[in-house]
Design a protein around this motif. Structure first.
Motif, mmCIF file in Angstrom:
data_model
loop_
_atom_site.group_PDB
_atom_site.id
_atom_site.type_symbol
_atom_site.label_atom_id
_atom_site.label_comp_id
_atom_site.label_asym_id
_atom_site.label_seq_id
_atom_site.Cartn_x
_atom_site.Cartn_y
_atom_site.Cartn_z
ATOM 1 N N GLY A 771 41.374 48.398 47.196
ATOM 2 C CA GLY A 771 40.785 47.047 47.940
ATOM 3 C C GLY A 771 39.812 46.196 47.254
ATOM 4 O O GLY A 771 40.575 44.572 47.357
ATOM 5 N N VAL A 772 39.007 46.775 46.133
ATOM 6 C CA VAL A 772 38.449 46.288 45.903
ATOM 7 C C VAL A 772 38.738 44.880 44.275
ATOM 8 O O VAL A 772 39.207 43.948 44.420
ATOM 9 C CB VAL A 772 37.195 46.814 44.638
ATOM 10 C CG1 VAL A 772 36.585 45.451 44.074
ATOM 11 C CG2 VAL A 772 36.356 47.049 46.524
ATOM 12 N N LEU A 773 39.898 45.949 44.098
ATOM 13 C CA LEU A 773 41.163 44.853 42.883
ATOM 14 C C LEU A 773 41.708 44.241 43.562
ATOM 15 O O LEU A 773 42.011 43.114 43.033
ATOM 16 C CB LEU A 773 41.672 46.060 41.920
ATOM 17 C CG LEU A 773 42.892 45.777 40.755
ATOM 18 C CD1 LEU A 773 41.995 45.085 39.624
ATOM 19 C CD2 LEU A 773 43.576 46.483 40.302
ATOM 20 N N LEU A 774 42.642 43.737 44.380
ATOM 21 C CA LEU A 774 42.774 43.000 45.004
ATOM 22 C C LEU A 774 42.904 41.611 45.488
ATOM 23 O O LEU A 774 43.276 40.796 45.296
ATOM 24 C CB LEU A 774 43.480 43.757 46.375
ATOM 25 C CG LEU A 774 44.798 44.823 45.907
ATOM 26 C CD1 LEU A 774 45.689 45.176 47.451
ATOM 27 C CD2 LEU A 774 46.213 44.456 45.785
ATOM 28 N N ASP A 775 40.943 42.597 45.854
ATOM 29 C CA ASP A 775 40.367 41.256 46.316
ATOM 30 C C ASP A 775 40.340 40.474 44.909
ATOM 31 O O ASP A 775 39.997 38.948 44.911
ATOM 32 C CB ASP A 775 39.060 41.449 46.853
ATOM 33 C CG ASP A 775 37.739 40.312 47.317
ATOM 34 O OD1 ASP A 775 38.811 39.406 47.370
ATOM 35 O OD2 ASP A 775 36.778 41.105 48.122
ATOM 36 N N VAL A 776 40.004 41.031 43.760
ATOM 37 C CA VAL A 776 39.364 40.153 42.548
ATOM 38 C C VAL A 776 40.703 39.784 41.807
ATOM 39 O O VAL A 776 40.516 38.596 41.902
ATOM 40 C CB VAL A 776 39.465 40.997 41.197
ATOM 41 C CG1 VAL A 776 39.233 40.462 40.243
ATOM 42 C CG2 VAL A 776 37.896 41.886 42.050
ATOM 43 N N LEU A 777 42.159 40.199 41.710
ATOM 44 C CA LEU A 777 43.183 38.928 41.782
ATOM 45 C C LEU A 777 43.478 38.121 42.509
ATOM 46 O O LEU A 777 43.960 37.679 42.267
ATOM 47 C CB LEU A 777 44.115 40.383 41.935
ATOM 48 C CG LEU A 777 43.580 41.752 41.058
ATOM 49 C CD1 LEU A 777 45.144 42.773 41.775
ATOM 50 C CD2 LEU A 777 44.239 41.525 39.336
ATOM 51 N N THR A 778 43.009 38.021 43.897
ATOM 52 C CA THR A 778 43.252 37.470 44.738
ATOM 53 C C THR A 778 42.712 35.841 44.137
ATOM 54 O O THR A 778 43.262 34.896 44.142
ATOM 55 C CB THR A 778 42.650 37.334 46.149
ATOM 56 O OG1 THR A 778 43.890 38.221 46.648
ATOM 57 C CG2 THR A 778 43.224 36.073 47.326
ATOM 58 N N MET A 779 41.209 36.548 44.037
ATOM 59 C CA MET A 779 40.630 35.022 43.142
ATOM 60 C C MET A 779 40.337 34.452 42.572
ATOM 61 O O MET A 779 40.576 33.635 42.186
ATOM 62 C CB MET A 779 39.134 35.756 43.460
ATOM 63 C CG MET A 779 38.086 36.116 44.824
ATOM 64 S SD MET A 779 36.944 37.308 44.381
ATOM 65 C CE MET A 779 35.737 36.151 44.133
ATOM 66 N N ALA A 780 41.556 35.152 41.607
ATOM 67 C CA ALA A 780 41.895 35.456 39.798
ATOM 68 C C ALA A 780 42.566 34.675 39.715
ATOM 69 O O ALA A 780 42.959 33.318 39.947
ATOM 70 C CB ALA A 780 41.969 36.488 38.939
ATOM 71 N N ALA A 781 44.177 34.895 41.172
ATOM 72 C CA ALA A 781 44.848 33.620 41.340
ATOM 73 C C ALA A 781 44.947 32.720 42.092
ATOM 74 O O ALA A 781 45.394 31.439 41.410
ATOM 75 C CB ALA A 781 46.000 34.146 42.623
ATOM 76 N N ARG A 782 43.533 32.450 42.921
ATOM 77 C CA ARG A 782 43.431 31.017 43.642
ATOM 78 C C ARG A 782 42.739 29.995 41.949
ATOM 79 O O ARG A 782 42.242 29.142 42.271
ATOM 80 C CB ARG A 782 42.934 31.596 44.463
ATOM 81 C CG ARG A 782 43.054 32.109 45.545
ATOM 82 C CD ARG A 782 42.037 32.169 46.356
ATOM 83 N NE ARG A 782 43.494 32.548 47.997
ATOM 84 C CZ ARG A 782 42.589 32.597 49.332
ATOM 85 N NH1 ARG A 782 41.309 32.930 49.712
ATOM 86 N NH2 ARG A 782 43.161 33.055 50.164
ATOM 87 N N ALA A 783 42.074 30.817 41.279
ATOM 88 C CA ALA A 783 41.136 30.486 39.937
ATOM 89 C C ALA A 783 42.856 29.378 38.934
ATOM 90 O O ALA A 783 42.595 29.085 37.865
ATOM 91 C CB ALA A 783 39.974 31.204 39.457
ATOM 92 N N SER A 784 43.889 29.779 39.086
ATOM 93 C CA SER A 784 45.059 29.118 38.372
ATOM 94 C C SER A 784 45.654 30.256 37.349
ATOM 95 O O SER A 784 45.104 29.593 36.089
ATOM 96 C CB SER A 784 44.649 27.609 37.538
ATOM 97 O OG SER A 784 44.635 26.920 39.217
ATOM 98 N N ARG A 785 44.747 31.473 36.960
ATOM 99 C CA ARG A 785 45.402 31.945 36.058
ATOM 100 C C ARG A 785 46.951 32.617 36.614
ATOM 101 O O ARG A 785 47.581 32.936 37.261
ATOM 102 C CB ARG A 785 44.044 33.606 36.862
ATOM 103 C CG ARG A 785 42.971 33.540 36.601
ATOM 104 C CD ARG A 785 41.985 33.536 35.994
ATOM 105 N NE ARG A 785 42.311 34.306 34.823
ATOM 106 C CZ ARG A 785 41.486 34.328 33.776
ATOM 107 N NH1 ARG A 785 40.295 33.857 32.739
ATOM 108 N NH2 ARG A 785 41.631 35.726 33.067
ATOM 109 N N ASP A 786 47.193 33.276 35.328
ATOM 110 C CA ASP A 786 48.910 33.926 35.078
ATOM 111 C C ASP A 786 49.265 34.864 36.462
ATOM 112 O O ASP A 786 48.253 35.819 36.610
ATOM 113 C CB ASP A 786 48.965 34.583 33.691
ATOM 114 C CG ASP A 786 50.390 34.605 33.776
ATOM 115 O OD1 ASP A 786 51.011 34.368 34.231
ATOM 116 O OD2 ASP A 786 50.573 35.134 32.485
ATOM 117 N N ILE A 787 49.862 34.210 37.139
ATOM 118 C CA ILE A 787 50.140 35.600 38.144
ATOM 119 C C ILE A 787 50.897 36.050 37.705
ATOM 120 O O ILE A 787 50.788 37.893 38.384
ATOM 121 C CB ILE A 787 50.773 34.987 39.262
ATOM 122 C CG1 ILE A 787 50.607 33.035 39.815
ATOM 123 C CG2 ILE A 787 51.392 35.250 40.159
ATOM 124 C CD1 ILE A 787 48.991 33.425 40.437
ATOM 125 N N ALA A 788 51.824 36.622 36.863
ATOM 126 C CA ALA A 788 52.349 37.515 36.287
ATOM 127 C C ALA A 788 52.037 39.100 36.286
ATOM 128 O O ALA A 788 52.166 39.791 36.775
ATOM 129 C CB ALA A 788 53.493 37.772 35.867
#
Length: 943
Positions: A771-788
């Motif tokens: 659950g924590v990892l998915l939250d971090v991944l969402t934040m990273a995606a919204r910060a324009s990180r590489d999605i793949a």
């Protein structure tokens, strides 16, 4: 009896100089101007702590206070802490207080001891060595700390009944751990009658690692304690004092004394006295202190040297036995030492006028003299009627190079320390004995290997009780390495003890292998008690691995044998274990009923250890049920009980403390959680690591980057305690909040690898981690990180969570916490997909987040519940009018919670929804918090 002390002169300052303000504060705190009340201006009971450098005037100030107390209707009791090095004697100042009362008012002391029987443990006659050193002292039973502490408090209350009581404890810098714990208890106690504690200590002795520092930090939070720091005297005050002693000194001599004394009253007195003796001021302080001896007779000097070997003070009978002088000569020598201001008389003996003087005299002895005098003390302490304690005998024997006596007395001192609830003191004594027993025989035993193992197990038990589980395991494991020297039942006992300790940890040793070997070595008919212990430990092992049928069988066999042998505590512990299994198999109410029955019996029988164990289990069951308020009450009770019996950091005492704080954190009582964290206290290393996790949780919850500073020392314990792994997860969230996504993902991978090593596969805590990892991944995606790569990790996280839940279901039914995190994982998965541009149905998102909110309502974790509500609101804002209205209500409620908790990450998330006043994420900001911050909640095997 001590020699009658009369002196025609007193070269010490007769008038108190330069301490008017401090004395006024003391008398005001004790309300000595009032009619027997110990209440200060506010009406609250006041205690006082007097601090200052050695020789600054603490004793002189307290002497003047004692004179004022004596002229009032108060009673005065005085106790001293002594420098015994590592041969500490628990409760020494209290033994002095009650021993003096016994000598001066025998009938009153007898009445107190009759009413409060635990007090007997503190009387010198009870603590004395047996008349025949070859015969062990007759056991009088174990006294728990609760009983002892309560007895001391009630005795003080009784002594205060007629007009109040002032208790002075001097030299806390030499205090033993047990005395410090008792003083902490007394300071927090509400007395019926006026009881005031006045304590003193040397500030210059408190190095960073000194154990008193943490205690003082804890005491600083007590409103009823007033601290008085004694500054150095001014030059004018010193001149006034010195001229009062030596009015004939010339200006140059006076200036020299004042300059050399540097504001220290004792040094000024010594310099003035030295000028009287030799006419010049010595340049070396040690030589200066010893100048007083030059005015004594040769016999008096010898008696002073003998007294210095005892320490700051010595009893008359003991001094007479060691000095080996005719009575008349001894009396004359003591009188000379008293009139020469070297010794002062007490009701039961003598003390050096200042500790520095005793140290200087002892340091001046030749090595051979020290050894001979210490040997004579050993001989004297071994004679009938002299008294003394095993700790004293051990200290003197060690300095006399009497190895056999040192070993035997150290073991006796450890046993005595455990009887009065001093596990840290006991561990030190046992370690002293072990160091010598490695290369020297333990006296009085035929089987040295067995005796060494028995001593090792004693030391390991003391270490575990004191909270040093790592030391306990290391002691036992190192002893096993002795190989062929340890065999048969002796080896089996060692294996069982190590296996039992390992079950409280996550070391890289498999307790199953140890227990299997132990069963092969033991004879069930001959070694019945040991066999019972092995069965009981095996039952714990089976339960910890989910083999409940095997655990039930082993536990029932252990219980039946324990009943035959009369091992009532083992029966109680196995009943607790069987009740725990019932809870894990889906019958928590029966489990609670059986555990409460054991708890009631333990309270009735005075079995405080079982009481703590049962209370801790009740808290755990209620925690897993999601009944967090009930769980908090149980954990707090268990932690408090463990503290009162000297087992605060033992496995069940520590678990209660840790779980009390994390449960308060989950309930949103963060200030209470911080209060329970013991952040300012000196705590054993492994316990400190568990408590540091709470500090990390609060700092992460508040977005405070200083939480990162805790990670290096937390990593140290990952291989030994899996709870330190899963509860390091808040640092992942903290990295993400501050924009450190690479660091967050890197730490997450470290934690996963560490948990796989600890658990050997899937574990239920993976739900929270996913659950924590998915939250971090969402934040990273919204910060324009590489999605793949983020998408690949998200898919793995969901799969890991699903596998963890499926695996856990094969063993038992999870609690509401696990289901709450499973719902959260599903909602976070949809949130990540939406953030990365994937099509997600509005209804699916709403349903998923409603399920997460419901999950964290059934398991009432305020932070996670609020976080879920914010994310539900974010989805509802895209809905119809009713949904938007609901979103507004959710956001308003969440903003209030975020503000109350000081949770900047929540405020930052609210800011993205347009909430005014909410904080946007600013990595450079730091939230100034106290050091008393506490532990996160644990989601792994607690389910």
């Amino acid at each position: 009896m001590p020699t009658e002390l009369l002196s025609a002169r007193s070269p010490t300052a007769s008038t108190l100089v330069g301490r008017t303000a401090e004395l006024e504060r003391l008398t005001r705190a004790l309300d000595l101007t009032g009619p027997g009340s110990a209440a200060g201006p506010s009406g609250a009971l006041r205690h006082v702590l007097v601090a200052g450098d050695a020789g600054i005037g603490k004793t002189r100030l307290l002497t003047e206070l004692g004179r004022l107390v004596g002229s009032s209707d108060r009673r005065l009791a005085i106790g001293h802490c002594l420098d015994f090095g590592d041969a500490t004697l628990p409760y020494l100042p209290f033994t002095e207080i009650f021993g003096r009362l016994q000598a001066e008012a025998a009938s009153e002391m007898s009445a107190i001891a009759h009413r409060h029987r635990a007090i007997r443990r503190l009387l010198p006659s009870e603590r004395a060595l047996p008349d025949d050193p070859d015969e062990p002292a007759e056991p009088t039973g174990h006294v728990g700390r609760t009983e002892l502490f309560d007895a001391v408090a009630r005795a003080f209350d009784r002594l205060a009944a007629d007009g109040g009581l002032v208790v002075m404890i001097e030299d806390l810098h030499w205090s033993d751990p047990s005395s410090r714990d008792l003083l902490t208890y007394l300071l927090a106690r509400r007395f019926e009658h006026p009881v005031c504690l006045v304590m003193s200590y040397r500030t210059d002795d408190l190095v960073r690692s000194h154990p008193l520092r943490a205690v003082l930090a804890n005491w600083s939070r007590l409103d009823q304690l007033e601290r008085i720091d004694l500054p150095r005297l001014s030059d004018g005050e010193l001149q006034q004092m010195v001229l009062g002693l030596r009015p004939e000194l010339q200006d140059g001599e006076l200036d020299s004394v004042v300059r050399r004394a540097d504001g220290n009253a004792f040094f000024a007195e010594e310099l003035a006295a030295a000028a009287d003796v030799r006419g010049t001021v010595p340049s070396d302080l040690a030589g200066l202190l010893l100048v007083r001896l030059d005015a004594l007779t040769e016999t008096a000097v010898q008696v002073v040297r003998v007294a210095a070997v005892a320490g700051r003070q010595v009893g008359h009978e003991l001094l007479a036995a060691v000095a080996e002088l005719p009575t008349d000569e001894l009396d004359q020598a003591i009188r000379s030492a008293v009139e020469g201001q070297v010794l002062v008389g007490r009701s039961d003996g003598y003390a050096f006028r200042h500790a520095l003087l005793a140290e200087a005299v002892y340091d001046d002895l030749l090595p051979g003299e020290r050894v001979r005098f210490h040997a004579r003390y050993v001989q004297a302490l071994s004679r009938p009627g002299i008294g003394g304690t095993a700790a004293e005998r051990a200290r003197h024997a060690r300095s006399a190079h009497d190895i056999a006596t040192t070993i035997r007395a150290s073991i006796e001192a450890g046993d005595e320390a455990l009887r009065v609830g001093g596990p840290d003191d006991a561990l030190r004594h046992y370690r002293n004995a072990l160091r010598l027993a490695e290369t020297n025989p333990i006296p009085g035993v035929d089987d040295q290997a067995a005796a060494l193992v028995s001593l090792t197990i004693k030391a390991a038990d003391a270490a575990e009780t004191a909270g040093h589980l790592d030391q306990s395991i290391d002691l036992l494991r190192d002893r096993l390495s002795d190989g062929p020297a340890v065999a048969g039942a002796v080896r089996a006992a060692l294996l069982q003890a190590l296996a039992a300790s390992l079950l409280y940890s996550d070391y890289d040793l498999d307790e199953r292998t140890l227990l299997t070997e132990a069963l092969d070595l033991v004879d069930p008919e001959r070694d019945r008690e040991l066999y019972c212990k092995i069965l009981a430990t095996r039952a714990r092992s089976f339960m910890s691995r989910g083999r409940y049928s095997d655990a039930i069988e082993a536990s029932r066999r252990a219980t039946a044998l324990a009943r035959e042998l009369g091992l009532h505590r083992t029966v109680a512990h196995q009943t607790i274990l069987l009740a725990r299994i019932k809870q894990r198999l889906g019958d928590p109410e029966s489990s609670i009923q059986e555990t409460e029955r054991v708890l009631a019996n333990a309270v009735a029988d005075g079995d405080a250890g079982t009481e703590v164990r049962a209370t801790d289990q009740l808290g755990t069951i209620r925690f897993e049920q999601g009944r967090l308020a009930d769980a908090l009450a149980a954990f707090e009770r268990g932690a408090e009980r463990a503290t009162t019996i000297g087992r605060r950091w033992s496995p069940h005492g520590l678990d209660s403390a840790v779980m009390a704080a994390q449960t308060a954190f989950a309930l949103g009582e963060w200030d209470r959680s911080l209060e329970l964290s013991a952040g300012d206290e000196q705590v054993p290393d492994l316990s400190r690591a568990n408590l540091d996790l709470g500090i990390l949780a609060v700092r992460a919850g508040r977005g405070d980057p200083s939480g990162f500073a805790l990670l290096p020392r937390l990593r140290r314990w990952w291989p030994y305690d899996a709870m330190t792994i899963i509860n390091s997860v808040p640092a992942v969230e903290l990295y993400a909040f501050t924009g450190g996504f690479d660091a967050a993902l890197g730490l997450y991978d470290e934690l996963v690898a560490a948990t796989e090593r600890a658990y050997g596969g899937t574990f239920i805590g993976q739900l929270r981690m996913s659950g924590v990892l998915l939250d971090v991944l969402t934040m990273a995606a919204r910060a324009s990180r590489d999605i793949a790569p983020l998408a690949a990790r998200a898919e793995d996280a969901v799969a890991a969570a699903t596998t963890a839940m499926d695996s856990f279901l094969t063993m038992r039914t999870p609690g509401p916490e696990a289901y709450a995190w499973l719902a959260r994982v599903r909602a976070e998965e949809l949130r990540f997909r939406s953030a990365t541009g994937q099509a997600v149905e509005y209804a699916d998102q709403v349903a998923a987040w409603r399920a997460a909110v419901q999950g964290f309502t059934e398991y009432p974790h305020l932070l996670e519940s609020t976080r879920s509500r914010i994310r539900l609101a974010a989805v509802l804002r895209d809905g119809d009018h009713d949904d938007r209205q609901e979103a507004a209500e959710l956001i308003a409620d969440a903003a209030q919670v975020a503000a109350r908790l000081g949770a900047r990450p929540l405020e930052a998330e609210l800011a993205t929804l347009g909430v005014r006043g909410a904080a946007a994420p600013r990595p450079s900001d730091r939230n100034p918090l106290t050091a008393r911050e506490r532990r996160s909640w644990i989601s792994s095997p607690r389910g």
